[in-house]
Write a protein that holds these residues in place. Structure first.
Motif, PDB file in Angstrom:
ATOM      1  N   VAL A 134       0.785  -1.318   0.070  1.00 27.48           N
ATOM      2  CA  VAL A 134       0.038  -0.170  -0.131  1.00 27.48           C
ATOM      3  C   VAL A 134       0.744   1.069   0.103  1.00 27.48           C
ATOM      4  CG1 VAL A 134      -1.755   1.388   1.400  1.00 27.48           C
ATOM      5  CG2 VAL A 134      -2.164  -1.229   1.165  1.00 27.48           C
ATOM      6  N   THR A 135       1.831   1.430   0.727  1.00 27.31           N
ATOM      7  CA  THR A 135       2.812   2.442   0.719  1.00 27.31           C
ATOM      8  C   THR A 135       3.430   2.540  -0.703  1.00 27.31           C
ATOM      9  OG1 THR A 135       3.177   2.111   3.225  1.00 27.31           O
ATOM     10  CG2 THR A 135       4.544   3.445   2.292  1.00 27.31           C
TER      11      THR A 135
ATOM     12  N   HIS B  92      13.085   2.550  14.085  1.00 28.20           N
ATOM     13  CA  HIS B  92      11.731   3.007  14.627  1.00 28.20           C
ATOM     14  C   HIS B  92      10.912   2.541  13.603  1.00 28.20           C
ATOM     15  CE1 HIS B  92       8.810   5.797  15.262  1.00 28.20           C
ATOM     16  NE2 HIS B  92       9.239   5.792  16.332  1.00 28.20           N
ATOM     17  N   VAL B  93       9.431   2.505  13.798  1.00 28.89           N
ATOM     18  CA  VAL B  93       8.589   2.001  12.933  1.00 28.89           C
ATOM     19  C   VAL B  93       8.379   2.913  11.813  1.00 28.89           C
ATOM     20  CG1 VAL B  93       6.461   3.204  13.904  1.00 28.89           C
ATOM     21  CG2 VAL B  93       6.181   0.758  13.010  1.00 28.89           C
TER      22      VAL B  93
ATOM     23  N   GLY C 127       9.692   0.449   7.591  1.00 31.59           N
ATOM     24  CA  GLY C 127       9.195  -0.335   6.425  1.00 31.59           C
ATOM     25  C   GLY C 127       9.868   0.042   5.106  1.00 31.59           C
ATOM     26  N   ALA C 128      10.793   0.815   5.083  1.00 30.27           N
ATOM     27  CA  ALA C 128      11.689   1.378   3.922  1.00 30.27           C
ATOM     28  C   ALA C 128      12.513   0.121   3.294  1.00 30.27           C
ATOM     29  CB  ALA C 128      12.483   2.271   4.224  1.00 30.27           C
ATOM     30  N   PRO C 129      13.156  -0.799   4.110  1.00 25.91           N
ATOM     31  CA  PRO C 129      13.629  -1.696   3.813  1.00 25.91           C
ATOM     32  C   PRO C 129      12.868  -2.906   2.894  1.00 25.91           C
ATOM     33  CG  PRO C 129      14.494  -1.473   5.838  1.00 25.91           C
ATOM     34  CD  PRO C 129      13.247  -0.596   5.828  1.00 25.91           C
TER      35      PRO C 129
ATOM     36  N   PRO D  36       3.396   1.119  10.314  1.00 22.85           N
ATOM     37  CA  PRO D  36       2.398   2.210  10.966  1.00 22.85           C
ATOM     38  C   PRO D  36       1.446   2.834  10.202  1.00 22.85           C
ATOM     39  CG  PRO D  36       4.561   3.312  10.313  1.00 22.85           C
ATOM     40  CD  PRO D  36       4.523   1.829   9.575  1.00 22.85           C
ATOM     41  N   LEU D  37       1.596   3.150   8.900  1.00 22.76           N
ATOM     42  CA  LEU D  37       0.882   4.191   8.124  1.00 22.76           C
ATOM     43  C   LEU D  37      -0.748   3.701   7.891  1.00 22.76           C
ATOM     44  CD1 LEU D  37       3.549   5.322   5.709  1.00 22.76           C
ATOM     45  CD2 LEU D  37       3.212   6.062   8.136  1.00 22.76           C
TER      46      LEU D  37
END
Ligand code: ATP
Ligand code: MG
Length: 522
Positions: free
Chosen positions: A193-194, A214-215, A219-221, A315-316
């Motif tokens: 989704v991101t 940090h959360v 997600g970036a990796p 987290p988003l």
């Protein structure tokens, strides 16, 4: 196929094998090399006896070793426990014991945080330091250890998408940090989704500004690896270094906290470094002032995107990127919208509800609590069923954040539920009152809490740090806030302090201020 995170690296190795995966401290590693290093790491973890579901912790800045740690741990079905690099030694003792971590990887520069408390670690069997140093001479050195492992493919255990892949501890802004259990499915769908909303592709070069531990940076990796984007490591958040890396590598996207963006803007205004146009800046973690958006867009010619989320939802949940449908709005109005948390991302149901659970009217004024139902909502808090039951009710995550919704469906976070001040039946946002105080030249930092009041129930009380070289009295600040705000929102008292209590990520811990206030009034 199940939604398991190992797929993201497999895909990048297959499609982008020769492309740089990570450039860090002058070293470049292709996706094929990254795949090989991850296999070695996974074989090493198996040798150390790490079995499915067991915890492996990382204490490191945004390095190659940190990135490969994610995939190495998942390869053996392990659970990644990333540690905030700005905690105190005893905080690590708490988290490592609470999570029952078996193996701990530590960046050489951070080893000093662990060395003094090593004997308090109850479950850690092995500490591996990323590079050999004098101080960590007794520990296993990662480079040598990794080189000694087999690079043969690792027989993977059966991993189900609903298996836990990470234990992330919350920031501890409102109390003790809680261990959030996220599954492969949570992170996998969150990444899909991101990457859609942020338009991630193989043409992107991503600079790791937000910490991976940090959360918000966690997600970036996943989304940048899955798309074969090149990732740039960063050991230290320094505006000069950031601008240099952006130029050298033609960075297209960065995620950061508003405080870091402030630093970048100030640096830019002072030194006017040469920067590529159109870099996407994703702002996470807390709300920036609306004037920010204009400064970023007009001065830097960068795209400003705000997101909102919390550890408990992977987290988003919302994003502020202007939808094509609203493109025709005047620039100032679009900038005001971008400064809000935004509208629900795909797969996220987001509602703002009153005490009875009814949605508040979408008029930009009525305040309610944000609740979320999505693919990202955690499995629960680790070893804390009570807190889990209190936070997830009927499938909805109660965020504890208070917000308004405007006619476009954009939510604006006004305060934490615990921080809101209820005076004579009116909701007062402590953040709004702080905003007014910040306009006073003598105010360096301000935090507003609810103080008990005989007539009104509660009343706003400010803790203020005075800017060096300035003087201001309690009466002056009270009068100033009455000029700036509706009278019922004005502060009625001030406590002057030398500093405010903060979390490692810089959020003010009002819970401690409330305690301090109560102790003072008896
Ligand atoms: P703890 O739960 O331990 O008290 P924390 O809530 O600060 O700590 P995180 O999960 O790191 O831990 O932070 C999530 C919180 O950050 C959200 O609940 C919200 O209050 C705040 N936040 C995140 N994004 C935004 C945003 N875009 N605007 C305003 N606030 C935000
Ligand atoms: Mg929280």
């Amino acid at each position: 196929a199940p939604l398991v995170l190992t797929h993201f690296l497999d895909r990048a190795v297959a499609l982008y094998g020769d492309k740089p995966a990570m450039i860090c401290s002058g070293r470049t590693v292709t996706y094929r090399q990254l795949g090989e290093r991850v296999r070695r790491l996974a074989n090493g973890l198996r040798e150390l006896g790490v079995r499915k579901g067991e915890r492996v912790a990382y204490l490191a800045p945004n390095t190659l070793e940190m990135l490969e740690g994610f995939y190495g741990v998942f390869e053996v079905g392990g659970v990644m426990v990333p540690l905030n690099t700005r905690l105190k030694p005893d905080d690590y003792v708490f988290i490592l014991n609470h999570s029952e971590t078996k193996v701990l990887f530590v960046d050489q520069e951070l080893y000093g945080l662990i060395a003094p408390v090593k004997n308090k670690l109850e479950t850690v069997e092995e500490i591996i330091v990323h590079h050999k140093t004098e101080a960590a001479i007794d520990e296993t050195a990662y480079d040598e250890w990794l080189a000694a492992q087999s690079s043969a493919p690792v027989p993977r255990p059966m991993i189900d998408e609903n298996d836990i892949c990470s234990l992330l501890y919350t920031s501890g802004t409102t109390g003790n940090p809680k261990g959030v259990m996220l599954t492969h499915r949570n992170n996998y769908l969150h990444a899909l989704v991101t990457m859609h909303h942020l338009r991630v592709s193989d043409r992107d070069t991503y600079l790791h500004v937000l910490p991976m531990f940090h959360v918000n940076g966690w997600g970036a990796p996943f989304y940048y690896t899955a798309n074969g984007a090149t990732q740039i490591g960063l050991r230290k958040v320094d505006p000069k270094i950031i601008f240099e890396l952006v130029k050298e590598h033609q960075v297209t996207v960065m995620h950061m906290a508003p405080t870091v963006l402030t630093m970048l803007l100030q640096y830019y205004e002072q030194y006017q470094p040469d920067v590529p146009e159109g870099v996407r800046i994703v702002i996470a973690g807390s709300a920036p002032p609306p004037a920010f958006v204009a400064r970023v867009e007009e001065k830097l010619d960068w795209e400003f995107i705000q997101v909102y989320g919390m550890t408990e939802s992977s987290p988003l949940s919302t994003i502020s990127l202007i939808r094509p449908q609203l493109d025709g709005l005047p620039v100032e109005q679009k900038q005001r919208l971008k400064a809000k948390a935004g509208y629900p991302m795909i797969g996220c149901e987001v509602k703002v509800v009153d005490e009875n659970g009814d949605e508040v009217p979408h008029n930009g004024r009525a305040i309610g609590e944000v609740i979320v139902r999505s693919h990202g909502v955690m499995k629960g808090y680790w070893k804390n069923e009570e807190a889990t039951a209190a936070t997830i009710r009927d499938g909805w995550l109660y965020t504890g954040d208070m917000a308004t919704v405007d006619e476009y469906g954009h939510i604006d976070i006004v305060d934490r539920k615990k921080d809101i001040i209820i005076s004579g039946g009116e909701n007062i946002s402590s953040i709004e009152v702080e905003g007014a105080l910040y306009e006073h030249p003598a105010v360096l930092e301000a935090a507003v809490i609810a103080a008990p009041h005989e007539k009104w129930g509660e009343t706003p009380h400010a803790f203020v740090v005075v800017r060096p070289g300035h003087n201001v009295t309690e009466e002056e600040l009270i009068a100033f806030s009455r000029e700036k705000l509706a009278h019922f929102k004005a502060i009625t008292g001030v406590t002057f302090v030398d500093e405010l209590p903060k979390t490692a990520s810089g959020k003010i811990q009002k819970v401690h201020l409330r305690r301090q206030y109560w102790d003072a009034v008896g």
